[in-house]
Design an enzyme around this catalytic site. Structure first.
Site, PDB file in Angstrom:
ATOM      1  N   ARG A  55      -2.750  -2.508   2.756  1.00  0.00           N
ATOM      2  CA  ARG A  55      -2.652  -2.410   2.002  1.00  0.00           C
ATOM      3  C   ARG A  55      -2.753  -3.228   0.090  1.00  0.00           C
ATOM      4  NH1 ARG A  55       2.902  -3.192   2.774  1.00  0.00           N
ATOM      5  NH2 ARG A  55       2.680  -0.634   2.781  1.00  0.00           N
TER       6      ARG A  55
ATOM      7  N   SER B 273      -0.768  -2.276   8.519  1.00  0.00           N
ATOM      8  CA  SER B 273      -0.678  -2.234   7.088  1.00  0.00           C
ATOM      9  C   SER B 273      -0.411  -2.987   6.286  1.00  0.00           C
ATOM     10  CB  SER B 273       0.285  -0.759   6.700  1.00  0.00           C
ATOM     11  OG  SER B 273       2.129  -2.031   7.306  1.00  0.00           O
TER      12      SER B 273
ATOM     13  N   ASN C 239      -5.499  -1.960  -2.494  1.00  0.00           N
ATOM     14  CA  ASN C 239      -6.040  -2.364  -4.008  1.00  0.00           C
ATOM     15  C   ASN C 239      -7.138  -2.956  -4.988  1.00  0.00           C
ATOM     16  OD1 ASN C 239      -3.137  -0.735  -4.680  1.00  0.00           O
ATOM     17  ND2 ASN C 239      -2.423  -1.242  -3.050  1.00  0.00           N
TER      18      ASN C 239
END
Length: 276
Positions: free
Chosen positions: A209, A205, A213
């Protein structure tokens, strides 16, 4: 003879393809035969730039009234030091962890900022240098999952190091089998499985993440570039307006994602100092 212009789909696929060691796209999530050379080059280059500015700031630091450059660096240093102090409670560990967090923040900020360059600028320069009009080049290292997972794995290794350093090998192994559900032989397999899942989930994660983005931001810039390529007044005006709005919004994303990655790095290392 003039070559046919690529379609919108071909344009995006071309820009999302890496310059790699094999000449073909990665065919699996894990493929050790493929080395994304553009990600390696830009991440290492920007890492060197980050270290250069930090070393320059340290060498030029004075006890008097600081200049603008020194003041900006001092603000960043104080910000990171305050965050590290609140999360990592070992003063000895902070001597190493705080500089690492500062370097990570600036490094990721610079890698993210490559997204502000015109989409076709560096790829076009590379095509002219190589003489290949179809040469691939991606300039945002954090939009490559290989790069972001590499950094998150680096953080995982630091967490493992501090788990062993703070708790000792025997203490950490004991924690792996007794937390979080308690020290009962029947619970040892469950505890160990939960610990492994926690380490895996945090690492994946952490990298996903940042990648998600920046990949989305890169893709939106490409779509805006395509809008400007339409031979209409609406397309040109829309390109200017949409590009300007997204660029301003993306400044926040670039800084925020660098800050989040740095904070999670501190949190995970801080958790390695805590006993369950």
């Amino acid at each position: 003879m003039a070559t046919e212009a690529p379609t919108a789909g071909e344009y995006i696929v071309h820009h999302l393809t890496h310059l790699n060691s094999t000449g073909h796209a990665q065919k699996a999530v894990i493929d050790w035969s493929v080395w994304n050379l553009d990600t390696l080059f830009f991440s290492i280059f920007l890492g060197v730039v980050t270290l250069f500015f930090l070393i320059r700031a340290a060498n030029k630091a004075t006890a008097g009234v600081p200049g603008r450059f020194q003041a900006a660096v001092e603000i960043l240093v104080e910000m990171v030091a305050d965050q590290a102090k609140g999360i990592v409670h070992s003063a000895e560990s902070r001597k190493f962890v705080a500089p690492v967090a500062l370097t990570v923040f600036l490094w990721i900020f610079l890698m993210n900022s490559m997204d502000f360059l015109p989409v076709d600028l560096l790829p076009k320069i590379w095509q002219l240098m190589t003489g290949d009009s179809h040469a691939y080049l991606r300039v945002v290292p954090t939009a490559d999952l290989n790069g972001t997972l590499g950094m998150s794995i680096g953080v995982l290794l630091l967490c493992l190091y501090y788990n062993i350093k703070i708790k000792g090998m025997s203490g950490w192994v004991h924690e792996l089998f007794t937390a979080p559900f308690g020290s009962h032989p029947l619970l040892y397999p469950v505890n160990f499985l939960m610990q492994m899942i926690e380490f895996l989930a945090k690492t994946v994660s952490h990298g996903m993440r940042l990648f998600g983005n920046m990949y989305a931001g890169e893709l939106i810039f490409m779509l805006i570039a395509l809008l400007g390529g339409t031979a209409t007044v609406f397309g040109f005006v829309g390109h200017i307006i949409a590009g300007s709005i997204w660029a301003v919004f993306h400044i926040l994303i670039v800084a925020l994602q660098a800050f989040i990655f740095m904070m999670l790095t501190l949190v995970y290392i801080g958790q390695a100092h805590e006993s369950h």
